[in-house]
Design a protein around this motif. Structure first.
Motif, mmCIF file in Angstrom:
data_model
loop_
_atom_site.group_PDB
_atom_site.id
_atom_site.type_symbol
_atom_site.label_atom_id
_atom_site.label_comp_id
_atom_site.label_asym_id
_atom_site.label_seq_id
_atom_site.Cartn_x
_atom_site.Cartn_y
_atom_site.Cartn_z
ATOM 1 N N PRO A 195 58.723 99.971 128.834
ATOM 2 C CA PRO A 195 58.116 100.283 130.132
ATOM 3 C C PRO A 195 56.607 100.488 130.000
ATOM 4 C CG PRO A 195 59.246 102.206 129.277
ATOM 5 C CD PRO A 195 59.565 101.075 128.344
ATOM 6 N N SER A 196 55.938 100.468 131.144
ATOM 7 C CA SER A 196 54.492 100.679 131.155
ATOM 8 C C SER A 196 54.162 102.109 130.732
ATOM 9 C CB SER A 196 53.923 100.408 132.550
ATOM 10 O OG SER A 196 54.544 101.226 133.515
ATOM 11 N N HIS A 197 53.003 102.258 130.103
ATOM 12 C CA HIS A 197 52.542 103.536 129.565
ATOM 13 C C HIS A 197 53.482 104.072 128.493
ATOM 14 C CE1 HIS A 197 49.721 103.590 132.880
ATOM 15 N NE2 HIS A 197 50.719 103.484 133.736
ATOM 16 N N GLY A 198 54.221 103.175 127.830
ATOM 17 C CA GLY A 198 55.120 103.575 126.759
ATOM 18 C C GLY A 198 54.832 102.806 125.484
ATOM 19 N N ILE A 199 55.245 103.381 124.364
ATOM 20 C CA ILE A 199 55.099 102.761 123.050
ATOM 21 C C ILE A 199 56.501 102.668 122.435
ATOM 22 C CG2 ILE A 199 54.058 102.948 120.769
ATOM 23 C CD1 ILE A 199 51.854 104.651 122.050
ATOM 24 N N CYS A 200 56.965 101.449 122.180
ATOM 25 C CA CYS A 200 58.317 101.212 121.679
ATOM 26 C C CYS A 200 58.239 100.719 120.235
ATOM 27 C CB CYS A 200 59.047 100.184 122.550
ATOM 28 S SG CYS A 200 59.212 100.703 124.279
ATOM 29 N N TYR A 201 59.078 101.312 119.397
ATOM 30 C CA TYR A 201 59.137 100.918 117.982
ATOM 31 C C TYR A 201 60.548 101.190 117.480
ATOM 32 C CZ TYR A 201 58.148 100.735 112.988
ATOM 33 O OH TYR A 201 58.174 100.408 111.646
ATOM 34 N N GLU A 202 61.150 100.120 116.921
ATOM 35 C CA GLU A 202 62.517 100.181 116.391
ATOM 36 C C GLU A 202 63.505 100.639 117.458
ATOM 37 O OE1 GLU A 202 62.569 102.570 112.926
ATOM 38 O OE2 GLU A 202 61.386 101.141 111.705
ATOM 39 N N GLY A 203 63.320 100.145 118.650
ATOM 40 C CA GLY A 203 64.252 100.419 119.739
ATOM 41 C C GLY A 203 64.065 101.758 120.419
ATOM 42 N N LYS A 204 63.115 102.584 120.007
ATOM 43 C CA LYS A 204 62.893 103.894 120.590
ATOM 44 C C LYS A 204 61.630 103.875 121.453
ATOM 45 C CE LYS A 204 65.122 106.344 116.771
ATOM 46 N NZ LYS A 204 64.960 107.378 115.715
ATOM 47 N N LEU A 205 61.617 104.781 122.449
ATOM 48 C CA LEU A 205 60.523 104.834 123.415
ATOM 49 C C LEU A 205 59.769 106.149 123.252
ATOM 50 C CD1 LEU A 205 58.964 103.946 125.989
ATOM 51 C CD2 LEU A 205 60.791 105.004 127.336
ATOM 52 N N GLU A 206 58.455 106.065 123.209
ATOM 53 C CA GLU A 206 57.564 107.215 123.243
ATOM 54 C C GLU A 206 56.480 106.954 124.284
ATOM 55 O OE1 GLU A 206 55.963 108.133 119.485
ATOM 56 O OE2 GLU A 206 57.908 108.612 118.542
ATOM 57 N N CYS A 207 56.268 107.934 125.170
ATOM 58 C CA CYS A 207 55.292 107.770 126.260
ATOM 59 C C CYS A 207 53.896 108.097 125.764
ATOM 60 C CB CYS A 207 55.659 108.666 127.440
ATOM 61 S SG CYS A 207 57.225 108.216 128.237
ATOM 62 N N SER A 208 52.905 107.466 126.373
ATOM 63 C CA SER A 208 51.514 107.706 126.019
ATOM 64 C C SER A 208 51.102 109.096 126.467
ATOM 65 C CB SER A 208 50.618 106.644 126.673
ATOM 66 O OG SER A 208 51.033 105.349 126.291
ATOM 67 N N SER A 209 49.912 109.491 126.042
ATOM 68 C CA SER A 209 49.394 110.810 126.422
ATOM 69 C C SER A 209 49.170 110.866 127.929
ATOM 70 C CB SER A 209 48.083 111.093 125.678
ATOM 71 O OG SER A 209 48.290 111.107 124.289
ATOM 72 N N GLY A 210 49.581 111.960 128.503
ATOM 73 C CA GLY A 210 49.463 112.124 129.949
ATOM 74 C C GLY A 210 50.679 111.658 130.720
ATOM 75 N N TYR A 211 51.705 111.161 130.006
ATOM 76 C CA TYR A 211 52.908 110.670 130.660
ATOM 77 C C TYR A 211 54.114 111.291 129.968
ATOM 78 C CZ TYR A 211 49.846 107.213 132.778
ATOM 79 O OH TYR A 211 48.846 106.606 133.476
ATOM 80 N N THR A 212 55.147 111.551 130.744
ATOM 81 C CA THR A 212 56.380 112.130 130.220
ATOM 82 C C THR A 212 57.531 111.171 130.518
ATOM 83 O OG1 THR A 212 56.692 113.340 132.304
ATOM 84 C CG2 THR A 212 55.591 114.498 130.501
ATOM 85 N N ARG A 213 58.539 111.260 129.649
ATOM 86 C CA ARG A 213 59.676 110.342 129.778
ATOM 87 C C ARG A 213 60.665 110.878 130.790
ATOM 88 N NH1 ARG A 213 63.359 107.823 124.835
ATOM 89 N NH2 ARG A 213 64.853 106.709 126.175
ATOM 90 N N HIS A 214 61.055 109.999 131.703
ATOM 91 C CA HIS A 214 62.098 110.282 132.691
ATOM 92 C C HIS A 214 63.085 109.130 132.640
ATOM 93 C CE1 HIS A 214 60.181 113.740 134.735
ATOM 94 N NE2 HIS A 214 59.052 113.133 134.399
ATOM 95 N N GLY A 215 64.207 109.365 131.929
ATOM 96 C CA GLY A 215 65.178 108.294 131.761
ATOM 97 C C GLY A 215 64.626 107.238 130.822
ATOM 98 N N ARG A 216 64.531 106.021 131.319
ATOM 99 C CA ARG A 216 64.035 104.902 130.516
ATOM 100 C C ARG A 216 62.670 104.430 131.008
ATOM 101 N NH1 ARG A 216 67.841 102.774 127.275
ATOM 102 N NH2 ARG A 216 66.895 100.681 127.222
ATOM 103 N N SER A 217 61.882 105.356 131.625
ATOM 104 C CA SER A 217 60.544 105.030 132.103
ATOM 105 C C SER A 217 59.608 106.192 131.808
ATOM 106 C CB SER A 217 60.550 104.727 133.607
ATOM 107 O OG SER A 217 61.010 105.854 134.340
ATOM 108 N N CYS A 218 58.312 105.933 131.892
ATOM 109 C CA CYS A 218 57.273 106.932 131.639
ATOM 110 C C CYS A 218 56.521 107.195 132.943
ATOM 111 C CB CYS A 218 56.302 106.448 130.563
ATOM 112 S SG CYS A 218 57.059 106.270 128.923
#
Length: 387
Positions: A94-117
């Motif tokens: 998703p936008s404003h997210g960083i994905c690596y090895e199938g996992k999602l991490e949101c960028s600074s200033g954004y929080t994860r809600h489900g499968r989006s940031c």
């Protein structure tokens, strides 16, 4: 020799149908089932309904179990060069997210809600507060420069960036780390770029200044009034001079009108006083009783109030009216060794004035007597009618 056919003699037991032995099918067909053995239509409908409900519950339970046991697809790597939007193995990052090895991490200033940031509201609020602090610092300094001639007008970008560190505790209040605070500072500077005036200095560093329309909200009222007067001085000075001249002219006209009206009233009082003095000094038989004249200064102090005595123009107008009246004499006289100016009403002229007063008095008396007689007549009892 023709032989005669032989007849087969049937057994008398089996010769008649009734005498034949019964077959098993005939026996079963002859037996009727009882009516309670087969189900009725209502029982068949109930059975169908129960079976349908059981099948529906089973299908629903199976779908729920599959849904909860289903493993979500992993996220496609952000740096992957494959066309992961068409991939069925992983979901796009998703936008404003960083994905690596199938996992999602949101960028600074954004929080994860489900499968989006989604954007963090607290960080956005912190960025607005930082931008407001920078705006107040720049605009207050510019307003002091305009009002008092002190403080700076232009601020460098690094000065404003370092100035925000004074409120670093704001980030701790929101429970954010250094990375989040840096993100909020960057967001605040983006807001400042769109809010303040910007220019490039000689060394290529951005400098900011408060806009003219915005600095008006930071000026004190006294300063705003003073600056407005200085800005419009070329127009206000002639206007004020003209206004003061018009007001003074209007006051003079009103004062002159008041003096003329009041002088006429005092002149009438003076004439009445002098006429009464002349009438008292000469009785009906011609014998003198007192002096027919009055000292002008005494008369002035008698008819004027203490406030009116301070205005010499008022008595001067009264003297002009007395001087123009031929019925009054003005001449000097020595009283107790001091020269005084006395005024005297001529007796010949007083006859006309007193006769006019008498006529007016007689008319009033006649009217009052007529009204009294009418009232007396109205109070008289009515006489009885004579037939």
């Amino acid at each position: 020799m023709v032989s005669t056919p032989k007849r087969r003699i049937r057994n008398p037991k089996y010769s008649s149908p009734s005498s034949l032995p019964p077959s098993p099918m005939r026996v079963l067909s002859s037996i009727e089932p009882p009516p309670s053995l087969l189900p009725t239509k209502t029982e068949i409908f109930k059975l169908v309904a129960v079976v349908s409900i059981a099948v529906s519950v089973a299908v629903a339970c199976n779908l729920v179990i599959k849904f909860f046991n289903r493993q979500p697809k992993p996220f496609c790597d952000t740096d992957s060069e494959s066309d992961y939007y068409l991939s069925e193995v992983c979901d796009p990052c998703p936008s404003h997210g960083i994905c690596y090895e199938g996992k999602l991490e949101c960028s600074s200033g954004y929080t994860r809600h489900g499968r989006s940031c989604l954007e963090d509201g607290s960080i956005n609020e912190m960025a607005k507060n930082l931008a407001k602090m920078v705006e107040s610092h720049v605009c207050e300094s510019y307003s002091e420069y305009l009002c008092k001639g002190i403080n700076k007008v232009w601020f460098r970008w690094d000065e404003l960036w370092n100035n925000m560190d004074k409120v670093k505790l704001l980030a701790e209040d929101f429970g954010k780390g250094n990375a989040t605070y840096l993100f909020a500072k960057n967001r605040a500077m983006d807001i400042v770029d769109n809010l303040l005036e910007m220019r490039d200095s000689n060394i290529g560093i951005k400098e900011f200044k408060c806009p003219e329309l915005l600095v008006e909200h930071y000026k004190p009222l006294s300063c705003s009034v003073r600056l407005w007067l200085l800005e419009h001085a070329l127009f206000l000075i002639p206007f004020c001079v003209l206004l003061v001249g018009c007001v003074r002219m209007l006051l003079r006209v009103c004062h002159r009108h008041y003096l003329s009206v009041r002088a006429e009233e005092i002149y009438e009082q003076v004439c009445d006083t002098l006429e009464e003095a002349a009438l008292v000094s000469r009785s009906i038989n011609g014998e003198g009783e007192g002096e027919p004249w009055i000292v002008a200064s005494w008369l002035r102090d008698n008819v004027l109030t203490p406030k009116e005595r301070r205005n010499p123009m008022l008595w001067k107008k009264v003297e002009e009216l007395v001087q123009e009246d031929s019925r009054l004499d003005r001449y000097p006289k020595m009283l107790k060794g001091e020269p005084k100016v006395v005024w005297e009403w001529q007796v010949e002229g007083s006859s006309m004035r007193s006769s006019g007063k008498k006529k007016k008095g007689e008319v009033k008396k006649q009217k009052s007597s007529d009204m009294g007689s009418n009232q007396d007549q109205s109070l008289k009892p009515m006489e009885p009618l004579k037939w």
